[in-house]
Design a protein around this motif. Structure first.
Motif, mmCIF file in Angstrom:
data_model
loop_
_atom_site.group_PDB
_atom_site.id
_atom_site.type_symbol
_atom_site.label_atom_id
_atom_site.label_comp_id
_atom_site.label_asym_id
_atom_site.label_seq_id
_atom_site.Cartn_x
_atom_site.Cartn_y
_atom_site.Cartn_z
ATOM 1 N N TYR A 33 108.389 74.999 29.754
ATOM 2 C CA TYR A 33 107.408 74.830 28.757
ATOM 3 C C TYR A 33 106.440 75.845 28.854
ATOM 4 C CZ TYR A 33 108.986 69.859 28.792
ATOM 5 O OH TYR A 33 109.649 68.699 28.914
ATOM 6 N N TYR A 35 102.469 76.605 27.484
ATOM 7 C CA TYR A 35 101.280 75.994 26.782
ATOM 8 C C TYR A 35 100.208 77.118 26.879
ATOM 9 C CZ TYR A 35 103.277 71.163 27.121
ATOM 10 O OH TYR A 35 104.245 70.152 26.993
ATOM 11 N N GLN A 37 95.902 77.458 26.671
ATOM 12 C CA GLN A 37 94.649 76.755 26.660
ATOM 13 C C GLN A 37 93.383 77.809 26.499
ATOM 14 O OE1 GLN A 37 92.928 74.999 30.524
ATOM 15 N NE2 GLN A 37 91.753 73.374 29.501
ATOM 16 N N LEU A 91 100.121 78.811 30.186
ATOM 17 C CA LEU A 91 100.497 78.049 31.274
ATOM 18 C C LEU A 91 101.866 77.827 30.795
ATOM 19 C CD1 LEU A 91 97.764 75.631 31.471
ATOM 20 C CD2 LEU A 91 98.168 77.048 33.068
ATOM 21 N N LEU A 102 106.088 67.571 34.758
ATOM 22 C CA LEU A 102 106.178 68.655 34.631
ATOM 23 C C LEU A 102 105.270 69.143 35.849
ATOM 24 C CD1 LEU A 102 104.889 69.321 30.747
ATOM 25 C CD2 LEU A 102 107.153 68.744 31.868
ATOM 26 N N PHE A 103 105.874 70.555 36.215
ATOM 27 C CA PHE A 103 105.007 71.173 37.247
ATOM 28 C C PHE A 103 104.593 72.596 36.641
ATOM 29 C CE2 PHE A 103 106.078 68.771 41.102
ATOM 30 C CZ PHE A 103 107.245 68.226 40.655
ATOM 31 N N PHE A 104 103.209 72.682 36.702
ATOM 32 C CA PHE A 104 102.645 73.676 36.287
ATOM 33 C C PHE A 104 102.553 75.038 37.027
ATOM 34 C CE2 PHE A 104 101.426 72.801 31.964
ATOM 35 C CZ PHE A 104 101.415 71.266 31.760
ATOM 36 N N GLY A 105 102.431 76.178 36.734
ATOM 37 C CA GLY A 105 102.093 77.401 37.333
ATOM 38 C C GLY A 105 100.483 77.541 37.194
ATOM 39 N N SER A 106 100.028 78.434 37.754
ATOM 40 C CA SER A 106 98.430 78.753 37.644
ATOM 41 C C SER A 106 98.032 79.541 36.446
ATOM 42 C CB SER A 106 97.926 79.512 39.204
ATOM 43 O OG SER A 106 98.440 78.780 40.216
ATOM 44 N N LEU B 34 102.140 60.934 30.435
ATOM 45 C CA LEU B 34 101.732 61.393 31.814
ATOM 46 C C LEU B 34 100.078 61.618 32.015
ATOM 47 C CD1 LEU B 34 104.193 64.135 31.887
ATOM 48 C CD2 LEU B 34 104.544 61.982 32.903
ATOM 49 N N TYR B 36 97.551 64.360 34.051
ATOM 50 C CA TYR B 36 97.300 65.318 34.879
ATOM 51 C C TYR B 36 95.864 65.597 35.161
ATOM 52 C CZ TYR B 36 102.103 66.741 34.489
ATOM 53 O OH TYR B 36 103.486 66.909 34.534
ATOM 54 N N ALA B 41 90.620 77.387 37.227
ATOM 55 C CA ALA B 41 91.440 78.463 37.736
ATOM 56 C C ALA B 41 92.805 77.843 38.394
ATOM 57 C CB ALA B 41 90.905 79.426 38.583
ATOM 58 N N GLU B 42 93.173 76.829 38.186
ATOM 59 C CA GLU B 42 94.536 76.326 38.724
ATOM 60 C C GLU B 42 95.165 75.716 37.668
ATOM 61 O OE1 GLU B 42 92.786 74.668 43.181
ATOM 62 O OE2 GLU B 42 94.058 73.486 42.130
ATOM 63 N N GLY B 43 96.668 75.623 37.769
ATOM 64 C CA GLY B 43 97.391 74.883 36.635
ATOM 65 C C GLY B 43 97.234 73.316 36.972
ATOM 66 N N PRO B 44 97.525 72.434 35.922
ATOM 67 C CA PRO B 44 97.251 71.231 36.031
ATOM 68 C C PRO B 44 98.406 70.489 36.881
ATOM 69 C CG PRO B 44 97.447 71.917 33.661
ATOM 70 C CD PRO B 44 97.715 73.052 34.528
ATOM 71 N N THR B 45 97.741 69.294 37.603
ATOM 72 C CA THR B 45 98.628 68.874 38.533
ATOM 73 C C THR B 45 99.140 67.307 37.969
ATOM 74 O OG1 THR B 45 96.894 68.414 39.904
ATOM 75 C CG2 THR B 45 98.188 70.127 40.624
ATOM 76 N N PHE B 46 99.966 67.004 38.497
ATOM 77 C CA PHE B 46 100.663 65.558 38.091
ATOM 78 C C PHE B 46 99.946 64.563 38.636
ATOM 79 C CE2 PHE B 46 103.201 62.315 36.516
ATOM 80 C CZ PHE B 46 103.299 61.479 37.627
ATOM 81 N N TYR B 101 106.242 67.603 25.404
ATOM 82 C CA TYR B 101 104.878 66.876 25.813
ATOM 83 C C TYR B 101 103.727 67.544 24.962
ATOM 84 C CZ TYR B 101 107.369 64.840 30.031
ATOM 85 O OH TYR B 101 108.245 64.171 30.665
ATOM 86 N N PHE B 103 99.877 67.309 24.804
ATOM 87 C CA PHE B 103 98.735 66.882 25.495
ATOM 88 C C PHE B 103 97.415 66.664 24.670
ATOM 89 C CE2 PHE B 103 99.485 67.925 29.899
ATOM 90 C CZ PHE B 103 100.745 68.508 30.027
#
Lengths: 113, 113
Positions: A33, A35, A37, A91, A102-106, B34, B36, B41-46, B101, B103
């Motif tokens: 995915y 996204y 922001q 993202l 979902l696992f997101f990158g930074s 879900l 999150y 400065a970080e990606g979302p975490t589940f 997804y 958000f």
């Protein structure tokens, strides 16, 4: 690495230039995915790849935006003729498949001057 | 058309008390949800998920409740800790037969020590 990797982490560009953002998903994840922001906003869906199916491009804001994915690996998001309103954190996320988290990158912080 | 809505942009809670974050959705076809958490400065975490066949899912201090008739879900954090201070996003999927997804716009939680 074990996580989703995005590059570059920061990109500053001039209005009108093209940019390319890269995402390396977690190995074995079939879904990917993109996204974005914008400042003070939520996560805006752009595009979704699932295996070999045709991607869902319904979130791409204009024809200046495009994305590709090579098999079930790397994806690139390209923005042509960047505009100031394209400034955002982009993202990437991957998942193993349906109903999987979902696992997101930074993210890539894109600034268009 | 905002299909997933988080109407409270921010919430402040005293340490040790309960935090309740709310999320509403408009599409009755959504069947997987879900939550999150996102630090700057970080990606979302589940955090936690719930499918539409359940009305509650619990994981440690985090519980998600789903009210399908009201198209509403909530995240409860008990007890709240200062490290929980972050932006919380809910997401929904399943409406289009794919797992795109969608958000919400997020709620910024501040837990006061």
């Amino acid at each position: 690495g074990a996580g989703v990797s995005q590059s570059p982490s920061n990109k500053v560009t001039e209005k009108g230039k093209d940019v390319e953002l890269r995402c390396d998903p977690i190995s074995g994840h079939t879904a990917l995915y993109w996204y974005r922001q914008r400042l003070g906003q939520g996560l805006e869906f752009l595009i979704y790849f699932q295996g070999n199916s045709a991607p869902d491009k319904s979130g791409l804001p204009s024809d200046r935006f495009s994305a590709e994915r090579t098999g079930e690996s790397v994806s690139t998001l390209t923005i042509q003729r960047t505009q100031q309103e394209d400034s955002a954190v982009y993202l990437c996320a991957s998942s193993f498949g349906r109903t999987e988290k979902l696992f997101f990158g930074s993210g890539t912080q894109l600034s268009v001057l | 058309d905002q299909q997933v809505k988080q109407n409270s942009p921010s919430l402040s809670v005293q340490e040790g008390r309960i935090s309740i974050l709310n999320c509403d959705y408009t599409n009755s076809m959504f069947d997987y949800f879900l939550w999150y958490k996102k630090y700057p400065a970080e990606g979302p975490t589940f955090l936690i998920s719930i499918s539409s066949i359940k009305d509650k899912n619990e994981d440690g201090r985090f519980t998600v409740f789903l009210n399908k008739s009201a198209k509403h879900l909530s995240l409860h954090i008990v007890p709240s800790q200062p490290g929980d201070s972050a932006v919380y996003f809910c997401a929904a999927a399943g409406a289009s037969g794919t797992y795109k997804y969608i958000f919400g716009t997020g709620t910024r939680l501040k837990v006061l020590a």
